[in-house]
Design a protein around this motif. Structure first.
Motif, PDB file in Angstrom:
ATOM      1  N   ILE A  22       0.761  -1.095   0.150  1.00 31.52           N
ATOM      2  CA  ILE A  22      -0.246  -0.030   0.107  1.00 31.52           C
ATOM      3  C   ILE A  22       0.795   1.249   0.070  1.00 31.52           C
ATOM      4  O   ILE A  22       0.626   2.207  -0.658  1.00 31.52           O
ATOM      5  CB  ILE A  22      -0.817  -0.103   1.012  1.00 31.52           C
ATOM      6  CG1 ILE A  22      -2.006  -0.927   0.937  1.00 31.52           C
ATOM      7  CG2 ILE A  22      -1.496   1.438   1.409  1.00 31.52           C
ATOM      8  CD1 ILE A  22      -3.196  -1.138   1.878  1.00 31.52           C
ATOM      9  N   ALA A  25       2.263   1.756  -3.439  1.00 30.57           N
ATOM     10  CA  ALA A  25       1.086   2.314  -4.439  1.00 30.57           C
ATOM     11  C   ALA A  25       0.789   3.680  -4.187  1.00 30.57           C
ATOM     12  O   ALA A  25       0.556   4.370  -4.995  1.00 30.57           O
ATOM     13  CB  ALA A  25      -0.101   1.172  -4.233  1.00 30.57           C
ATOM     14  N   ALA A  26       0.807   3.796  -2.891  1.00 33.41           N
ATOM     15  CA  ALA A  26       0.274   5.432  -2.652  1.00 33.41           C
ATOM     16  C   ALA A  26       1.446   6.209  -3.127  1.00 33.41           C
ATOM     17  O   ALA A  26       1.105   7.253  -3.753  1.00 33.41           O
ATOM     18  CB  ALA A  26       0.354   5.439  -0.950  1.00 33.41           C
ATOM     19  N   PHE A  29       1.060   5.651  -6.980  1.00 35.32           N
ATOM     20  CA  PHE A  29      -0.022   6.168  -7.989  1.00 35.32           C
ATOM     21  C   PHE A  29      -0.846   7.497  -7.495  1.00 35.32           C
ATOM     22  O   PHE A  29      -1.925   7.844  -7.415  1.00 35.32           O
ATOM     23  CB  PHE A  29      -1.088   5.074  -7.870  1.00 35.32           C
ATOM     24  CG  PHE A  29      -0.712   3.872  -8.457  1.00 35.32           C
ATOM     25  CD1 PHE A  29      -0.313   3.815  -9.622  1.00 35.32           C
ATOM     26  CD2 PHE A  29      -1.173   2.574  -7.785  1.00 35.32           C
ATOM     27  CE1 PHE A  29       0.101   2.663 -10.173  1.00 35.32           C
ATOM     28  CE2 PHE A  29      -0.655   1.630  -8.059  1.00 35.32           C
ATOM     29  CZ  PHE A  29      -0.027   1.187  -9.459  1.00 35.32           C
ATOM     30  N   VAL A  31      -2.155  11.125  -6.741  1.00 34.43           N
ATOM     31  CA  VAL A  31      -2.846  12.000  -7.893  1.00 34.43           C
ATOM     32  C   VAL A  31      -2.349  13.400  -7.378  1.00 34.43           C
ATOM     33  O   VAL A  31      -2.013  13.593  -6.137  1.00 34.43           O
ATOM     34  CB  VAL A  31      -4.278  11.642  -7.488  1.00 34.43           C
ATOM     35  CG1 VAL A  31      -5.192  12.594  -8.534  1.00 34.43           C
ATOM     36  CG2 VAL A  31      -4.800  10.437  -7.604  1.00 34.43           C
TER      37      VAL A  31
ATOM     38  N   GLN B  96      -8.120  -0.817  -0.177  1.00 33.00           N
ATOM     39  CA  GLN B  96      -7.499   0.544  -0.243  1.00 33.00           C
ATOM     40  C   GLN B  96      -6.529   0.528  -1.505  1.00 33.00           C
ATOM     41  O   GLN B  96      -6.359   1.506  -2.170  1.00 33.00           O
ATOM     42  CB  GLN B  96      -6.363   0.427   1.041  1.00 33.00           C
ATOM     43  CG  GLN B  96      -5.714   1.956   1.314  1.00 33.00           C
ATOM     44  CD  GLN B  96      -6.758   2.757   1.844  1.00 33.00           C
ATOM     45  OE1 GLN B  96      -7.530   2.413   2.815  1.00 33.00           O
ATOM     46  NE2 GLN B  96      -6.641   4.080   1.613  1.00 33.00           N
ATOM     47  N   LEU B  97      -5.927  -0.310  -1.832  1.00 34.06           N
ATOM     48  CA  LEU B  97      -5.110  -0.545  -2.878  1.00 34.06           C
ATOM     49  C   LEU B  97      -5.912  -0.173  -4.465  1.00 34.06           C
ATOM     50  O   LEU B  97      -5.562   0.532  -5.238  1.00 34.06           O
ATOM     51  CB  LEU B  97      -4.562  -1.975  -3.000  1.00 34.06           C
ATOM     52  CG  LEU B  97      -3.397  -2.090  -4.117  1.00 34.06           C
ATOM     53  CD1 LEU B  97      -1.982  -1.309  -3.691  1.00 34.06           C
ATOM     54  CD2 LEU B  97      -2.977  -3.609  -4.071  1.00 34.06           C
ATOM     55  N   LEU B 100      -6.589   3.280  -4.765  1.00 35.92           N
ATOM     56  CA  LEU B 100      -5.545   4.008  -5.129  1.00 35.92           C
ATOM     57  C   LEU B 100      -5.539   3.982  -6.593  1.00 35.92           C
ATOM     58  O   LEU B 100      -5.206   5.013  -7.405  1.00 35.92           O
ATOM     59  CB  LEU B 100      -4.294   3.560  -4.388  1.00 35.92           C
ATOM     60  CG  LEU B 100      -3.890   4.192  -3.147  1.00 35.92           C
ATOM     61  CD1 LEU B 100      -2.841   3.423  -2.364  1.00 35.92           C
ATOM     62  CD2 LEU B 100      -3.640   5.537  -3.065  1.00 35.92           C
ATOM     63  N   GLN B 103      -8.166   5.906  -8.586  1.00 35.41           N
ATOM     64  CA  GLN B 103      -7.950   7.198  -8.537  1.00 35.41           C
ATOM     65  C   GLN B 103      -7.288   7.751  -9.531  1.00 35.41           C
ATOM     66  O   GLN B 103      -7.261   8.760 -10.110  1.00 35.41           O
ATOM     67  CB  GLN B 103      -7.499   7.511  -7.186  1.00 35.41           C
ATOM     68  CG  GLN B 103      -8.554   8.293  -6.183  1.00 35.41           C
ATOM     69  CD  GLN B 103      -7.833   8.586  -4.679  1.00 35.41           C
ATOM     70  OE1 GLN B 103      -6.893   8.481  -4.641  1.00 35.41           O
ATOM     71  NE2 GLN B 103      -8.856   8.583  -3.955  1.00 35.41           N
ATOM     72  N   ARG B 104      -6.089   6.969  -9.757  1.00 37.95           N
ATOM     73  CA  ARG B 104      -4.894   7.345 -10.495  1.00 37.95           C
ATOM     74  C   ARG B 104      -5.405   7.080 -11.989  1.00 37.95           C
ATOM     75  O   ARG B 104      -5.123   7.930 -13.116  1.00 37.95           O
ATOM     76  CB  ARG B 104      -3.649   6.632 -10.303  1.00 37.95           C
ATOM     77  CG  ARG B 104      -2.418   7.030 -11.214  1.00 37.95           C
ATOM     78  CD  ARG B 104      -1.944   8.043 -10.894  1.00 37.95           C
ATOM     79  NE  ARG B 104      -0.759   8.316 -11.453  1.00 37.95           N
ATOM     80  CZ  ARG B 104      -0.528   8.702 -12.547  1.00 37.95           C
ATOM     81  NH1 ARG B 104      -1.721   9.017 -13.629  1.00 37.95           N
ATOM     82  NH2 ARG B 104       0.830   8.851 -13.303  1.00 37.95           N
ATOM     83  N   PHE B 105      -6.027   5.972 -12.347  1.00 37.10           N
ATOM     84  CA  PHE B 105      -6.125   5.471 -13.685  1.00 37.10           C
ATOM     85  C   PHE B 105      -7.524   5.562 -14.249  1.00 37.10           C
ATOM     86  O   PHE B 105      -7.802   5.820 -15.446  1.00 37.10           O
ATOM     87  CB  PHE B 105      -5.753   3.932 -13.997  1.00 37.10           C
ATOM     88  CG  PHE B 105      -3.999   4.158 -13.874  1.00 37.10           C
ATOM     89  CD1 PHE B 105      -2.916   4.619 -14.659  1.00 37.10           C
ATOM     90  CD2 PHE B 105      -3.572   3.412 -12.667  1.00 37.10           C
ATOM     91  CE1 PHE B 105      -1.718   4.467 -14.453  1.00 37.10           C
ATOM     92  CE2 PHE B 105      -2.046   3.247 -12.494  1.00 37.10           C
ATOM     93  CZ  PHE B 105      -1.453   3.923 -13.174  1.00 37.10           C
TER      94      PHE B 105
END
Lengths: 276, 201
Positions: A22, A25-26, A29, A31, B96-97, B100, B103-105
Motif C-alpha cells: 500500500i 502504491a500510494a 499512484f 494523484v 485501499q489498493l 488508489l 483514483q490514478r487511472f
C-alpha cells in the motif's frame, strides 16, 4: 508454543507485506492534488462549522470552485477575507451584514426565581421536567446546551444564564437550533441595543418571577424615534431594520434594566451594575 | 462439471441469496436502497470488491493457511484459525489498493463508485463470502466465480428493493408504517418471495 510463534510470524509477515504494497502504491499512484482547491482552503477559515450548508470547508471549497455556492454563504469569513476569496475566484463579493446570536434573557441567578434542578445537565432534558428549574417558563435555563453547540466558545454561562460574546460569535446559528426555549435569535452585529426578555406574560406576573424582565412600560418606545422599538403586548423588542443608537439606554432609564447593550451585557464583571 | 458451475452460480444468485436468505450485508441493503442510482453505484462496488476479495482470500488460504508448514520443519500445525484475522486485513488493504489505482487511472469509475468502495470494506457480506469459500471447500477459480455470483445476487436484491422503495415513497402508507417500518416489511416479503427459488436446486 511453536504454533503461537508461527501464527505471530505469519500475521506479522502479512501485515508488513500489505503495508509495503500500500505504501508503494500510494507513492506510485499518487494523484496530483487540486492546487486551486488547496489554495482556496487556505483562504477559508478552516473552522468546519457547517454554517455554509456543506460538510466542511473542504467541501465548501469544492462547491465554490464549481460555482455551486458563493463566498457570502460562509458565515465565518470576515469582509476582508471574503474579498480575497472573491479575487481568487474572480467573482465580485457583496458585503453582507454580520449576524450574531442574541440570548433574549437577562434573568441571572441574582434576579430570577429558580428551583434546584439535579437532572441531566442539558436544557432540552430540563425543559421536559415542568419546563425546567426557572420560575419564568420562558427564561434561559443556563445548562449550557447552546454553549456546547458553539464551536467558537462565544457563549458563556454566567450566573445561570447564557451570555453571547458578540466579538466571538460568527453567526453560524448552531445555538439557535438547540435552545428548547427558542430564546436565541440572530441579530445584526451592528445593533447593540437589545431587550433581554422573551416572556409574553403580564408585567406583574413577570416581576414576581424575575426582576430583570421587560414589564412593557414602553419608556424606551417613547424615548426612541418612531419605529426604533416595537411593542408587542407586554414585551418590547428592538426593531432590527431601523435600530436605535446606544444613547437610548441613558434616555430611557429602563426600570428593570432589561434594555441593555450587548457589549456591556457580555462584560465579565457584574454587567447589570454598569451604567452605560 | 457443468452441473457444478451451474449449481454455484444459480445457487449464489437466487437460491442462497446473500441478503435475502443468508441475511448478510443487511446494513447497505437498508442504508443505500433509498434510490436506484445509489443502489446501482453500491452494486457495482460490491461486485467489484467481492470478486476480488474472493480471489485473493482463497488464494492466500489455499497457499498458506490450509496446509501444514512442513517446509519449515513444523509438522501438524494448522493455521486455519488465523483466517478471519488475515482475511479482514487482506480485504481492507485490497480495497485501499484498488481505490488508489482507480483514483490514478480510472477517475471516472472512481467517481461513480465513490464513497461506496471504502464503505463496504468491512462489510459482513465481503467477509462472509471469504468464509463461505473456505467452508464450501471451493478451489480458487470456484471461489472467484462464487464471489462474483454472490455479489450479483446482492446487486439483484439491492436493485429490486430500491425500485420498490422508490415506488413506496409515492404510495399512501399508513403513518405508523412510514419510512423504515414499511421498508423492513417489504424486505421481509421480498425474502419470502426468494424462498420460492429454493426448489431450484
Amino acid at each position: 508454543m511453536g504454533i503461537v510463534i508461527l501464527a505471530f510470524i505469519i500475521a506479522l509477515v502479512v501485515g508488513v507485506v500489505l503495508a509495503l504494497i500500500i505504501g508503494a502504491a500510494a507513492k506510485a499512484f499518487a494523484v496530483e492534488p487540486d492546487l486551486r482547491k488547496e489554495a482556496l482552503e487556505e483562504l477559508l477559515p478552516g473552522a468546519n462549522c457547517g454554517g455554509c450548508g456543506f460538510p466542511g470547508c473542504g467541501e465548501f471549497a469544492k462547491a465554490l470552485l464549481s460555482a455551486e455556492s458563493s463566498p457570502e454563504c460562509c458565515p465565518v469569513c470576515q469582509p476582508d477575507s471574503l474579498k480575497k476569496i472573491g479575487e481568487f475566484l474572480g467573482v465580485s463579493v457583496e458585503g453582507k451584514e454580520r449576524k450574531v446570536a442574541l440570548v433574549r434573557c437577562g434573568g441571572h441567578n441574582g434576579v430570577a426565581i429558580s428551583t434546584p434542578y439535579n437532572g441531566v445537565n442539558d436544557c432540552a432534558s430540563a425543559s421536559l421536567v415542568a419546563a425546567g428549574g426557572k420560575g419564568c417558563e420562558y427564561g434561559c435555563l443556563g445548562l449550557a446546551s447552546c454553549s456546547r453547540a458553539c464551536a467558537f466558545d462565544a457563549i458563556e454561562i454566567r450566573n445561570g444564564i447564557a451570555i453571547v460574546h458578540p466579538d466571538r460569535c460568527i453567526g453560524c446559528g448552531h445555538c439557535v437550533d438547540v435552545c428548547p426555549k427558542n430564546l436565541i435569535c440572530m441579530v445584526p452585529a451592528s445593533v447593540d441595543v437589545h431587550v433581554y426578555c422573551n416572556s409574553p406574560e403580564k408585567g406583574v406576573t413577570k416581576m414576581k418571577l424575575c426582576k430583570a424582565s421587560c414589564i412593557g412600560c414602553k419608556k424606551c418606545v417613547k424615548a426612541s424615534d418612531e419605529d426604533q422599538m416595537i411593542s408587542e403586548g407586554f414585551l418590547v423588542r428592538t426593531n432590527y431594520s431601523t435600530p436605535p443608537n446606544t444613547d437610548l439606554i441613558a434616555a430611557t432609564g429602563c426600570p428593570t434594566k432589561a434594555l441593555k447593550l450587548a457589549s456591556i451585557h457580555a462584560l465579565p464583571e457584574a454587567p447589570e451594575e454598569v451604567e452605560p | 462439471m457443468f452441473e457444478n458451475w451451474l449449481l454455484i452460480t444459480v445457487g449464489a444468485i437466487l437460491v442462497n441469496n446473500f441478503v435475502l436468505s443468508k441475511f448478510l450485508g443487511i446494513c447497505p441493503f437498508l442504508g443505500v436502497s433509498k434510490n436506484l442510482n445509489t443502489a446501482l453505484g453500491m452494486s457495482g462496488a460490491v461486485i467489484f470488491v467481492m470478486t476480488l476479495a474472493s480471489l485473493v482470500t482463497s488464494t492466500i488460504y489455499t497457499l498458506f493457511l490450509s496446509r501444514p508448514f512442513t517446509f519449515l520443519g513444523v509438522e501438524d500445525v494448522n493455521l486455519g484459525f488465523l483466517k478471519i484475522l488475515v482475511f479482514i486485513v487482506v480485504i481492507a488493504s485490497l480495497v485501499q489498493l484498488v481505490e488508489l489505482i482507480l483514483q490514478r487511472f480510472f477517475p471516472v469509475l472512481n467517481k461513480a463508485l465513490g464513497i461506496f468502495l471504502p464503505l463496504i470494506t468491512t462489510n459482513c457480506a465481503v467477509l462472509g463470502v471469504a468464509e463461505l469459500n473456505v467452508k464450501g471447500g471451493h478451489t480458487i477459480l470456484e471461489s472467484t466465480v462464487y464471489g462474483f455470483c454472490s455479489a450479483l445476487g446482492f446487486a439483484l436484491a439491492l436493485i429490486l428493493f430500491s425500485s420498490l422503495r422508490e415506488k413506496l415513497d409515492l404510495a399512501a402508507v399508513p403513518t405508523a408504517f412510514e419510512g423504515t417500518a414499511i421498508a423492513l416489511i417489504t424486505a421481509g416479503i421480498l425474502a419470502m418471495a426468494f424462498m420460492g427459488f429454493s426448489g431450484l436446486v
